[in-house]
Design a protein around this motif. Structure first.
Motif, PDB file in Angstrom:
ATOM      1  N   ASN A 137       0.791  -1.242   0.000  1.00 26.92           N
ATOM      2  CA  ASN A 137       0.000   0.000   0.000  1.00 26.92           C
ATOM      3  C   ASN A 137       0.817   1.283   0.000  1.00 26.92           C
ATOM      4  O   ASN A 137       0.354   2.315   0.480  1.00 26.92           O
ATOM      5  N   LEU A 138       2.020   1.233  -0.541  1.00 27.40           N
ATOM      6  CA  LEU A 138       2.810   2.451  -0.722  1.00 27.40           C
ATOM      7  C   LEU A 138       2.428   3.074  -2.058  1.00 27.40           C
ATOM      8  O   LEU A 138       2.151   2.362  -3.024  1.00 27.40           O
ATOM      9  N   GLN A 139       2.417   4.393  -2.103  1.00 36.78           N
ATOM     10  CA  GLN A 139       2.190   5.106  -3.358  1.00 36.78           C
ATOM     11  C   GLN A 139       3.561   5.515  -3.898  1.00 36.78           C
ATOM     12  O   GLN A 139       4.292   6.239  -3.217  1.00 36.78           O
ATOM     13  N   LEU A 140       3.909   5.035  -5.088  1.00 38.62           N
ATOM     14  CA  LEU A 140       5.212   5.340  -5.673  1.00 38.62           C
ATOM     15  C   LEU A 140       5.031   6.119  -6.968  1.00 38.62           C
ATOM     16  O   LEU A 140       4.351   5.656  -7.883  1.00 38.62           O
ATOM     17  N   LYS A 141       5.660   7.291  -7.024  1.00 38.41           N
ATOM     18  CA  LYS A 141       5.573   8.140  -8.211  1.00 38.41           C
ATOM     19  C   LYS A 141       6.867   8.004  -9.011  1.00 38.41           C
ATOM     20  O   LYS A 141       7.963   8.196  -8.478  1.00 38.41           O
ATOM     21  N   VAL A 142       6.731   7.670 -10.292  1.00 45.55           N
ATOM     22  CA  VAL A 142       7.893   7.457 -11.152  1.00 45.55           C
ATOM     23  C   VAL A 142       8.626   8.781 -11.369  1.00 45.55           C
ATOM     24  O   VAL A 142       8.034   9.770 -11.790  1.00 45.55           O
ATOM     25  N   LEU A 143       9.917   8.761 -11.070  1.00 45.25           N
ATOM     26  CA  LEU A 143      10.776   9.915 -11.299  1.00 45.25           C
ATOM     27  C   LEU A 143      11.457   9.773 -12.657  1.00 45.25           C
ATOM     28  O   LEU A 143      11.559  10.724 -13.417  1.00 45.25           O
ATOM     29  N   GLU A 144      11.912   8.548 -12.945  1.00 46.02           N
ATOM     30  CA  GLU A 144      12.463   8.257 -14.267  1.00 46.02           C
ATOM     31  C   GLU A 144      12.348   6.770 -14.567  1.00 46.02           C
ATOM     32  O   GLU A 144      12.300   5.941 -13.664  1.00 46.02           O
ATOM     33  N   TYR A 145      12.283   6.476 -15.865  1.00 44.53           N
ATOM     34  CA  TYR A 145      12.196   5.087 -16.316  1.00 44.53           C
ATOM     35  C   TYR A 145      13.101   4.927 -17.525  1.00 44.53           C
ATOM     36  O   TYR A 145      13.023   5.699 -18.478  1.00 44.53           O
ATOM     37  N   ASN A 146      13.974   3.935 -17.476  1.00 47.00           N
ATOM     38  CA  ASN A 146      14.885   3.645 -18.574  1.00 47.00           C
ATOM     39  C   ASN A 146      14.466   2.302 -19.169  1.00 47.00           C
ATOM     40  O   ASN A 146      14.737   1.248 -18.594  1.00 47.00           O
ATOM     41  N   SER A 147      13.777   2.354 -20.311  1.00 47.73           N
ATOM     42  CA  SER A 147      13.228   1.127 -20.898  1.00 47.73           C
ATOM     43  C   SER A 147      14.318   0.195 -21.421  1.00 47.73           C
ATOM     44  O   SER A 147      14.181  -1.021 -21.334  1.00 47.73           O
ATOM     45  N   SER A 148      15.399   0.739 -21.946  1.00 47.87           N
ATOM     46  CA  SER A 148      16.442  -0.129 -22.506  1.00 47.87           C
ATOM     47  C   SER A 148      17.182  -0.897 -21.412  1.00 47.87           C
ATOM     48  O   SER A 148      17.612  -2.021 -21.620  1.00 47.87           O
ATOM     49  N   ARG A 149      17.302  -0.309 -20.237  1.00 43.82           N
ATOM     50  CA  ARG A 149      17.980  -0.988 -19.123  1.00 43.82           C
ATOM     51  C   ARG A 149      16.991  -1.586 -18.126  1.00 43.82           C
ATOM     52  O   ARG A 149      17.403  -2.222 -17.157  1.00 43.82           O
TER      53      ARG A 149
END
Length: 178
Positions: free
Chosen positions: A45-57
């Motif tokens: 039940n933690l709310q996590l907000k994406v700061l960055e996402y690297n799809s290739s890695r």
């Protein structure tokens, strides 16, 4: 909101580097939903907000977890999105449907109700709809459940999400031989 009304999308793996990046094991057909600013709920039940996402890695970093020690606390947690969020962030092509929309649809072949979709199973070549056989057919000694390949034209003729109805062909034979 319970986890049942959310959609499982990924699992977090080990930390990578010192800045809070985590390995992301996506269990969704829509990796594009992992973009900056999107919030997911964990199985704790933690709310996590994406700061960055690297799809290739296949790495993700969350707001307020920009440190390796903080990020380690997230290892092995599961990420969930709401159904509304999923519909908003994931674009479907023709004859593509969300699994949560297919579950509980009634399945018909030539207007004979074969049953109701209980679950979808992913196998290497195709997805399969698990059908709970209609009680009238079970009374006739047919199996209580069976699988239909999710292949358009060969087995699936039409899917009407609004009316929770799937029309199929060649599926009664599968039921009889299950």
């Amino acid at each position: 909101m319970s986890m049942n009304s959310n959609v499982y999308v990924a699992k977090l793996g080990k930390t990578v580097g010192l800045q809070g990046h985590l390995r992301l094991f996506i269990d969704s057909d829509f990796p594009e939903q992992f973009k900056k600013g999107v919030t997911f709920t964990t199985n704790r039940n933690l709310q996590l907000k994406v700061l960055e996402y690297n799809s290739s890695r296949e790495l993700v970093k969350f707001e307020n977890y920009e440190d390796v020690e903080l990020a380690k606390k997230l290892t092995n947690q599961e990420l969930y999105a709401t159904i509304e969020q999923t519909k908003e962030n994931c674009k479907l092509a023709k004859n593509e449907f969300f699994w949560f929309d297919l579950i509980s649809c009634e399945v018909f072949e030539n207007n004979l109700k074969l049953g109701t979709v209980k679950e979808i199973h992913r196998y290497p070549l195709n997805d399969y709809l698990e059908i709970i056989t209609d009680s009238e057919l079970v009374k006739k000694a047919l199996p209580k459940n069976f699988l239909i390949p999710h292949i358009f034209d060969k087995f699936i003729l039409n899917i009407d999400i609004e009316n929770k109805r799937i029309d199929v062909i060649n599926s009664f034979d599968i039921l009889e031989n299950s």
